[in-house]
Motif scaffolding. Sequence first.
Motif, PDB file in Angstrom:
ATOM      1  N   LEU A   1      35.195  43.307  55.500  1.00 33.67           N
ATOM      2  CA  LEU A   1      34.664  42.655  54.289  1.00 33.67           C
ATOM      3  C   LEU A   1      33.467  43.431  53.728  1.00 33.67           C
ATOM      4  O   LEU A   1      33.358  43.637  52.519  1.00 33.67           O
ATOM      5  CB  LEU A   1      34.257  41.217  54.602  1.00 33.67           C
ATOM      6  CG  LEU A   1      35.411  40.218  54.637  1.00 33.67           C
ATOM      7  CD1 LEU A   1      34.900  38.837  55.042  1.00 33.67           C
ATOM      8  CD2 LEU A   1      36.106  40.141  53.278  1.00 33.67           C
ATOM      9  N   ILE A   2      32.562  43.847  54.632  1.00 31.12           N
ATOM     10  CA  ILE A   2      31.376  44.576  54.160  1.00 31.12           C
ATOM     11  C   ILE A   2      31.783  45.905  53.537  1.00 31.12           C
ATOM     12  O   ILE A   2      31.360  46.252  52.431  1.00 31.12           O
ATOM     13  CB  ILE A   2      30.367  44.794  55.317  1.00 31.12           C
ATOM     14  CG1 ILE A   2      29.702  43.458  55.664  1.00 31.12           C
ATOM     15  CG2 ILE A   2      29.303  45.821  54.917  1.00 31.12           C
ATOM     16  CD1 ILE A   2      28.694  43.538  56.779  1.00 31.12           C
ATOM     17  N   PHE A   3      32.678  46.627  54.226  1.00 32.65           N
ATOM     18  CA  PHE A   3      33.104  47.923  53.677  1.00 32.65           C
ATOM     19  C   PHE A   3      33.819  47.743  52.348  1.00 32.65           C
ATOM     20  O   PHE A   3      33.616  48.496  51.406  1.00 32.65           O
ATOM     21  CB  PHE A   3      33.994  48.675  54.676  1.00 32.65           C
ATOM     22  CG  PHE A   3      33.204  49.328  55.773  1.00 32.65           C
ATOM     23  CD1 PHE A   3      31.973  49.926  55.475  1.00 32.65           C
ATOM     24  CD2 PHE A   3      33.662  49.342  57.082  1.00 32.65           C
ATOM     25  CE1 PHE A   3      31.228  50.526  56.482  1.00 32.65           C
ATOM     26  CE2 PHE A   3      32.916  49.934  58.094  1.00 32.65           C
ATOM     27  CZ  PHE A   3      31.693  50.521  57.794  1.00 32.65           C
ATOM     28  N   ARG A   4      34.671  46.686  52.294  1.00 32.65           N
ATOM     29  CA  ARG A   4      35.402  46.454  51.057  1.00 32.65           C
ATOM     30  C   ARG A   4      34.425  46.142  49.918  1.00 32.65           C
ATOM     31  O   ARG A   4      34.581  46.629  48.802  1.00 32.65           O
ATOM     32  CB  ARG A   4      36.380  45.298  51.230  1.00 32.65           C
ATOM     33  CG  ARG A   4      37.211  45.072  49.975  1.00 32.65           C
ATOM     34  CD  ARG A   4      37.967  43.785  50.037  1.00 32.65           C
ATOM     35  NE  ARG A   4      39.069  43.853  50.992  1.00 32.65           N
ATOM     36  CZ  ARG A   4      39.662  42.755  51.492  1.00 32.65           C
ATOM     37  NH1 ARG A   4      39.221  41.559  51.152  1.00 32.65           N
ATOM     38  NH2 ARG A   4      40.645  42.870  52.336  1.00 32.65           N
ATOM     39  N   SER A   5      33.401  45.348  50.218  1.00 34.13           N
ATOM     40  CA  SER A   5      32.417  44.991  49.192  1.00 34.13           C
ATOM     41  C   SER A   5      31.747  46.242  48.645  1.00 34.13           C
ATOM     42  O   SER A   5      31.601  46.404  47.430  1.00 34.13           O
ATOM     43  CB  SER A   5      31.350  44.055  49.760  1.00 34.13           C
ATOM     44  OG  SER A   5      31.958  42.921  50.293  1.00 34.13           O
ATOM     45  N   VAL A   6      31.332  47.115  49.580  1.00 34.37           N
ATOM     46  CA  VAL A   6      30.666  48.343  49.144  1.00 34.37           C
ATOM     47  C   VAL A   6      31.631  49.215  48.338  1.00 34.37           C
ATOM     48  O   VAL A   6      31.271  49.777  47.303  1.00 34.37           O
ATOM     49  CB  VAL A   6      30.102  49.107  50.365  1.00 34.37           C
ATOM     50  CG1 VAL A   6      29.619  50.495  49.965  1.00 34.37           C
ATOM     51  CG2 VAL A   6      28.968  48.316  50.989  1.00 34.37           C
ATOM     52  N   ARG A   7      32.892  49.254  48.808  1.00 35.27           N
ATOM     53  CA  ARG A   7      33.877  50.081  48.111  1.00 35.27           C
ATOM     54  C   ARG A   7      34.142  49.554  46.702  1.00 35.27           C
ATOM     55  O   ARG A   7      34.117  50.297  45.726  1.00 35.27           O
ATOM     56  CB  ARG A   7      35.187  50.115  48.908  1.00 35.27           C
ATOM     57  CG  ARG A   7      36.084  51.294  48.535  1.00 35.27           C
ATOM     58  CD  ARG A   7      37.487  51.150  49.111  1.00 35.27           C
ATOM     59  NE  ARG A   7      38.224  50.104  48.423  1.00 35.27           N
ATOM     60  CZ  ARG A   7      38.874  49.112  49.021  1.00 35.27           C
ATOM     61  NH1 ARG A   7      38.866  49.006  50.332  1.00 35.27           N
ATOM     62  NH2 ARG A   7      39.515  48.208  48.311  1.00 35.27           N
ATOM     63  N   ILE A   8      34.350  48.234  46.606  1.00 36.51           N
ATOM     64  CA  ILE A   8      34.604  47.633  45.290  1.00 36.51           C
ATOM     65  C   ILE A   8      33.400  47.855  44.378  1.00 36.51           C
ATOM     66  O   ILE A   8      33.545  48.238  43.215  1.00 36.51           O
ATOM     67  CB  ILE A   8      34.940  46.129  45.425  1.00 36.51           C
ATOM     68  CG1 ILE A   8      36.345  45.980  46.023  1.00 36.51           C
ATOM     69  CG2 ILE A   8      34.857  45.424  44.080  1.00 36.51           C
ATOM     70  CD1 ILE A   8      36.773  44.547  46.225  1.00 36.51           C
ATOM     71  N   ALA A   9      32.190  47.632  44.941  1.00 40.82           N
ATOM     72  CA  ALA A   9      30.981  47.808  44.123  1.00 40.82           C
ATOM     73  C   ALA A   9      30.868  49.245  43.638  1.00 40.82           C
ATOM     74  O   ALA A   9      30.502  49.496  42.486  1.00 40.82           O
ATOM     75  CB  ALA A   9      29.748  47.414  44.927  1.00 40.82           C
ATOM     76  N   ALA A  10      31.211  50.190  44.510  1.00 38.74           N
ATOM     77  CA  ALA A  10      31.134  51.597  44.112  1.00 38.74           C
ATOM     78  C   ALA A  10      32.123  51.887  42.995  1.00 38.74           C
ATOM     79  O   ALA A  10      31.797  52.557  42.006  1.00 38.74           O
ATOM     80  CB  ALA A  10      31.405  52.502  45.313  1.00 38.74           C
ATOM     81  N   MET A  11      33.350  51.324  43.119  1.00 36.79           N
ATOM     82  CA  MET A  11      34.351  51.542  42.078  1.00 36.79           C
ATOM     83  C   MET A  11      33.925  50.913  40.758  1.00 36.79           C
ATOM     84  O   MET A  11      34.084  51.499  39.686  1.00 36.79           O
ATOM     85  CB  MET A  11      35.710  50.978  42.527  1.00 36.79           C
ATOM     86  CG  MET A  11      36.448  51.901  43.485  1.00 36.79           C
ATOM     87  SD  MET A  11      37.798  51.044  44.317  1.00 36.79           S
ATOM     88  CE  MET A  11      38.882  50.701  42.927  1.00 36.79           C
ATOM     89  N   VAL A  12      33.394  49.681  40.860  1.00 42.10           N
ATOM     90  CA  VAL A  12      32.929  48.991  39.647  1.00 42.10           C
ATOM     91  C   VAL A  12      31.843  49.829  38.973  1.00 42.10           C
ATOM     92  O   VAL A  12      31.877  50.059  37.762  1.00 42.10           O
ATOM     93  CB  VAL A  12      32.387  47.588  39.998  1.00 42.10           C
ATOM     94  CG1 VAL A  12      31.656  46.982  38.802  1.00 42.10           C
ATOM     95  CG2 VAL A  12      33.509  46.679  40.452  1.00 42.10           C
ATOM     96  N   THR A  13      30.876  50.298  39.785  1.00 42.38           N
ATOM     97  CA  THR A  13      29.768  51.088  39.238  1.00 42.38           C
ATOM     98  C   THR A  13      30.285  52.336  38.550  1.00 42.38           C
ATOM     99  O   THR A  13      29.932  52.639  37.409  1.00 42.38           O
ATOM    100  CB  THR A  13      28.815  51.482  40.378  1.00 42.38           C
ATOM    101  OG1 THR A  13      28.456  50.308  41.091  1.00 42.38           O
ATOM    102  CG2 THR A  13      27.564  52.148  39.844  1.00 42.38           C
ATOM    103  N   PHE A  14      31.164  53.056  39.238  1.00 42.95           N
ATOM    104  CA  PHE A  14      31.703  54.300  38.692  1.00 42.95           C
ATOM    105  C   PHE A  14      32.430  54.055  37.376  1.00 42.95           C
ATOM    106  O   PHE A  14      32.169  54.701  36.367  1.00 42.95           O
ATOM    107  CB  PHE A  14      32.646  54.928  39.725  1.00 42.95           C
ATOM    108  CG  PHE A  14      33.255  56.218  39.278  1.00 42.95           C
ATOM    109  CD1 PHE A  14      32.483  57.375  39.242  1.00 42.95           C
ATOM    110  CD2 PHE A  14      34.581  56.275  38.886  1.00 42.95           C
ATOM    111  CE1 PHE A  14      33.036  58.570  38.818  1.00 42.95           C
ATOM    112  CE2 PHE A  14      35.136  57.471  38.459  1.00 42.95           C
ATOM    113  CZ  PHE A  14      34.362  58.620  38.423  1.00 42.95           C
ATOM    114  N   LEU A  15      33.332  53.040  37.403  1.00 40.40           N
ATOM    115  CA  LEU A  15      34.140  52.749  36.214  1.00 40.40           C
ATOM    116  C   LEU A  15      33.251  52.314  35.047  1.00 40.40           C
ATOM    117  O   LEU A  15      33.427  52.759  33.911  1.00 40.40           O
ATOM    118  CB  LEU A  15      35.159  51.661  36.558  1.00 40.40           C
ATOM    119  CG  LEU A  15      36.251  51.426  35.524  1.00 40.40           C
ATOM    120  CD1 LEU A  15      37.174  52.636  35.480  1.00 40.40           C
ATOM    121  CD2 LEU A  15      37.044  50.164  35.845  1.00 40.40           C
TER     122      LEU A  15
END
Lengths: 364, 286
Positions: free
Chosen positions: B66-80
């Motif tokens: 869950l923590i890794f997914r959160s960071v991954r999603i946040a990174a994708m959101v930020t990038f996009l």
Amino acid sequence: MDTPIAVNIADVSKSFGQFEAVKNVDLQLKQGEFFSLLGPSGCGKSTLLRMIAGFEDPTEGSITIDGREMKGIEANHRPTNMVFQSYAIFPHLNVEENIVFGLARSGLNKGEKRAKANEMLEKVGLAGLGRRGAHELSGGQRQRVALARALVLEPKVLLLDEPMSALDKKLREQMQMELRALQRSVGITFLMVTHDQHEAMTISDRCGVMFGGKLAQVDAPEILYQAPRTKQVADFIGGMNFIEGQIGAHEGGSLEIDLPVFGKVSVDEHGVSERAGAPITIGLRPERIHVEKNRPEGADVFAEAEVVDRAFYGETIHYYLALNGRKDPIIASITNFERREHFEIGEKVWSGFRGAAAVALPQD
Amino acid sequence: MIVTKETKTGLLLSAPATLYVLLLIAAPVALTIAYSFWTQDFVEVRREFTWANYAEVFSDPLYRTLIFRSVRIAAMVTFLTVLLAYPIAYYIAFNVKKSKALWLFLVTIPFWTSYLLRVFSWKIVLAQNGVVNSALLSLGIIDAPLDTLLYNSEAVVVTLAHAWAPFAILPIFVSLEKIDRSLLEASKDLGEGPVRSFLRVTLPLSIPGIVGACLIIFIPTVGDYVTPALVGGSDGAMVANMIQVQFGKANNWPLGSALALSAVVCVTIAACIVVGALKLLERSLK
């Protein structure tokens, strides 16, 4: 042999909508000369400079640099470089990185670029400051970096847009002499835009004076000062007294002019072709007017006057002289040398001048 | 200490803010830290120091995922978001001449409706009988509605990227607007065309705006739980949803606290990496 032409401006005009900024300018810059475009703000001199740089396209006419037509050639492909009024030093780069910015595609390796940068730094008097950040530079240093950055590319023409306007007076005077010396040592054609007549006169080989988009006169500073072609030029460069009179007669290259108060005086014709009886203005530099207690010996014409005001400038003193039948006082500038006699306000004096000191100006 | 009149006035003036920070930020954080070292014993909380909660957070693959997914999603959101916001900010800063204020005003329009409504409207767009599916169906591009649009992490990314857009556009716009236009002319004058001028002058000078936008978006996204709850499904659930469960249904405040604090540490590390990466980019552009 004539000096080759570096820049040829042929019948160039530029309009912004309804506004005509530059009107039918013809101008040739010689290889290796220091040329100044002088004029009040809004006269079109910066627009002309920007057209040469490639930031604006002429509405009409053509510009050739080094024999090459510049139409359709973008600023990044022109053999010109510019020193901007704000200097436009890249804030995220240090001094050396700023200087080699334009060498990115020169094919030089890092060491060669550094050597070039150091050579330029030496030339502009900034040796050893290559690592300085852009924000750590003073105004004078910024100007030197801007110069180095432009000159390192060895342009055919260096364009300078009011390069001194951001500096204080003392530094400005110093930089003017340095700029002159730098231009002589690199031998590149410099074209400077300025509204400061002293600056233009001190450093240029030739100046062009612009008013309302038109080039009024192009000449060496001495000629511009001593023989202005129009009243506007005469008024813009240095102080000038204007005296209205009437043409008496043309006599083999000189002009006899009837002046109120002073009487008849013979003045160089200076291209004035109006007939006898036509009105004419003569221009008289303040320092060419004699002011003496007694009737002056060296003057061709003279008149009695009254000192109505005086201003002390140190090296000179200006006397405001009221003449009979003249509304505005004329201004005489007298060098403040040793044992010079001084006059008080209200004192009656004699003023006069020699015909050779006056310049005939055609009616505008 | 000598208490002058000025110090007294100063203390008096700062008292409300100090009190507010102490009561509503410092105290809850302290309490969370305390809870994370305690144990839930059915209905009671045993107040004895233990690392057990943290051990569980880091050993249980569920929480780690869950923590890794959160960071991954946040990174994708930020990038996009930054990628989509940059051209808009660039356009407003460089191409809009007269009505910049109007454009910025238009950018903020999505904020006029509540965050919740905006998330719900994405549900309408992405749902099985939603806008995208019916459009594709009527155009004959697909025969049956796609059920992969909603309830996954991509849906979360799309929804949040839209929600955060103004937060990225504004700081990037400010940093672009501040760039002295004569620098771009200087770059052109020194021989660089538009693309290389952008890479060598505009982009490096707008990095502060990009850093700002990244932090503003990345940090709250890691902890977001409304959007994953509404459009994420089980595949798009994030750490905040689990924290909510621990404090709610599961009634395990100590574990929830340990999860929350672990997430904070991860966000800090990830944010430092983002800033460091941008600094590296800045240097490589020189």
